[in-house]
Design a protein around this motif. Sequence first.
Motif, PDB file in Angstrom:
ATOM      1  N   LEU A 133       0.831  -1.205   0.000  1.00 33.04           N
ATOM      2  CA  LEU A 133       0.000   0.000   0.000  1.00 33.04           C
ATOM      3  C   LEU A 133       0.865   1.253   0.000  1.00 33.04           C
ATOM      4  CD1 LEU A 133      -2.895  -0.916   2.455  1.00 33.04           C
ATOM      5  CD2 LEU A 133      -3.083  -0.429   0.025  1.00 33.04           C
ATOM      6  N   ALA A 134       1.937   1.262   0.763  1.00 34.48           N
ATOM      7  CA  ALA A 134       2.843   2.409   0.802  1.00 34.48           C
ATOM      8  C   ALA A 134       3.503   2.620  -0.557  1.00 34.48           C
ATOM      9  CB  ALA A 134       3.896   2.222   1.885  1.00 34.48           C
ATOM     10  N   ALA A 135       3.885   1.538  -1.201  1.00 38.33           N
ATOM     11  CA  ALA A 135       4.515   1.645  -2.518  1.00 38.33           C
ATOM     12  C   ALA A 135       3.531   2.200  -3.552  1.00 38.33           C
ATOM     13  CB  ALA A 135       5.040   0.282  -2.965  1.00 38.33           C
ATOM     14  N   VAL A 136       2.293   1.727  -3.531  1.00 32.47           N
ATOM     15  CA  VAL A 136       1.278   2.222  -4.468  1.00 32.47           C
ATOM     16  C   VAL A 136       1.005   3.699  -4.198  1.00 32.47           C
ATOM     17  CG1 VAL A 136      -1.161   2.046  -5.108  1.00 32.47           C
ATOM     18  CG2 VAL A 136       0.220  -0.013  -4.905  1.00 32.47           C
ATOM     19  N   THR A 193       3.833   5.828  -5.487  1.00 27.47           N
ATOM     20  CA  THR A 193       3.871   5.823  -6.944  1.00 27.47           C
ATOM     21  C   THR A 193       2.779   6.723  -7.536  1.00 27.47           C
ATOM     22  OG1 THR A 193       4.712   3.561  -6.920  1.00 27.47           O
ATOM     23  CG2 THR A 193       3.760   4.329  -8.986  1.00 27.47           C
ATOM     24  N   THR A 194       1.611   6.777  -6.887  1.00 26.80           N
ATOM     25  CA  THR A 194       0.475   7.493  -7.471  1.00 26.80           C
ATOM     26  C   THR A 194       0.264   8.904  -6.928  1.00 26.80           C
ATOM     27  OG1 THR A 194      -1.044   6.529  -5.846  1.00 26.80           O
ATOM     28  CG2 THR A 194      -0.781   5.366  -7.952  1.00 26.80           C
ATOM     29  N   LYS A 195       0.896   9.285  -5.826  1.00 21.48           N
ATOM     30  CA  LYS A 195       0.588  10.592  -5.231  1.00 21.48           C
ATOM     31  C   LYS A 195       1.000  11.760  -6.126  1.00 21.48           C
ATOM     32  CE  LYS A 195       4.638  11.309  -2.336  1.00 21.48           C
ATOM     33  NZ  LYS A 195       5.158  11.490  -1.011  1.00 21.48           N
ATOM     34  N   ASP A 196       2.139  11.692  -6.798  1.00 18.17           N
ATOM     35  CA  ASP A 196       2.558  12.791  -7.668  1.00 18.17           C
ATOM     36  C   ASP A 196       1.672  12.925  -8.912  1.00 18.17           C
ATOM     37  OD1 ASP A 196       4.546  13.575  -5.909  1.00 18.17           O
ATOM     38  OD2 ASP A 196       6.102  12.409  -6.910  1.00 18.17           O
ATOM     39  N   PRO A 197       1.349  11.825  -9.612  1.00 14.03           N
ATOM     40  CA  PRO A 197       0.429  11.970 -10.754  1.00 14.03           C
ATOM     41  C   PRO A 197      -0.961  12.470 -10.347  1.00 14.03           C
ATOM     42  CG  PRO A 197       1.595   9.886 -10.912  1.00 14.03           C
ATOM     43  CD  PRO A 197       1.926  10.471  -9.574  1.00 14.03           C
TER      44      PRO A 197
END
Length: 187
Positions: free
Chosen positions: A22-25, A28-32
């Motif tokens: 969950l932390a990796a996802v 990965t998605t917070k900037d986009p």
Amino acid sequence: MKETCKLILVLTLICAISSALLAAVYNTTKDPIAAALELRTASAAAKVMPEGASLPEKRIVEGETFFVARKDGQFAAVAVEGRSKNGYGGEIVLMVGLSADGHLVNYQKLVASETPGLGTKMEDDSFRKPLLGRPLNGDWRVKKDGGEVDAITAATISSRAALECIRDAIAKYQKAADALQATAATP
């Protein structure tokens, strides 16, 4: 006892792996997601500006984000988010365009979970058009509350919340007007 410890260890391992995934996802998605939100906000700001105004430039004044547009080199309008927590379906956020001469230019919904077919009519021309061009110092309340604005039939709560968003945007602009006009004068 041995079996219980084994189950605890397995469950702990599963939770640790799930948390790491969950932390990796998220990372990965917070900037986009943030970039898409920024683009959507800037696009909404451009849509609520008067015709012929330049593309708005982002300015932060007193912790608030404003989008300032010029026309013929002069300060023309500003767009700012107005918020209300009193919508029928929860929070409403509108991008509100305000002209330099003190009138509502336009607004666009950013966030709202209003009842389809009722509260969503705050975006319809039947509610929007009578508001456009109104002076900022006017009475921004529905007639039911002693104001001058016709509420959307069967959606008075949504109408009140939309007008509260506009009042919030006006208050933010009026608080920062001098600073915004000064920064708009310098490219």
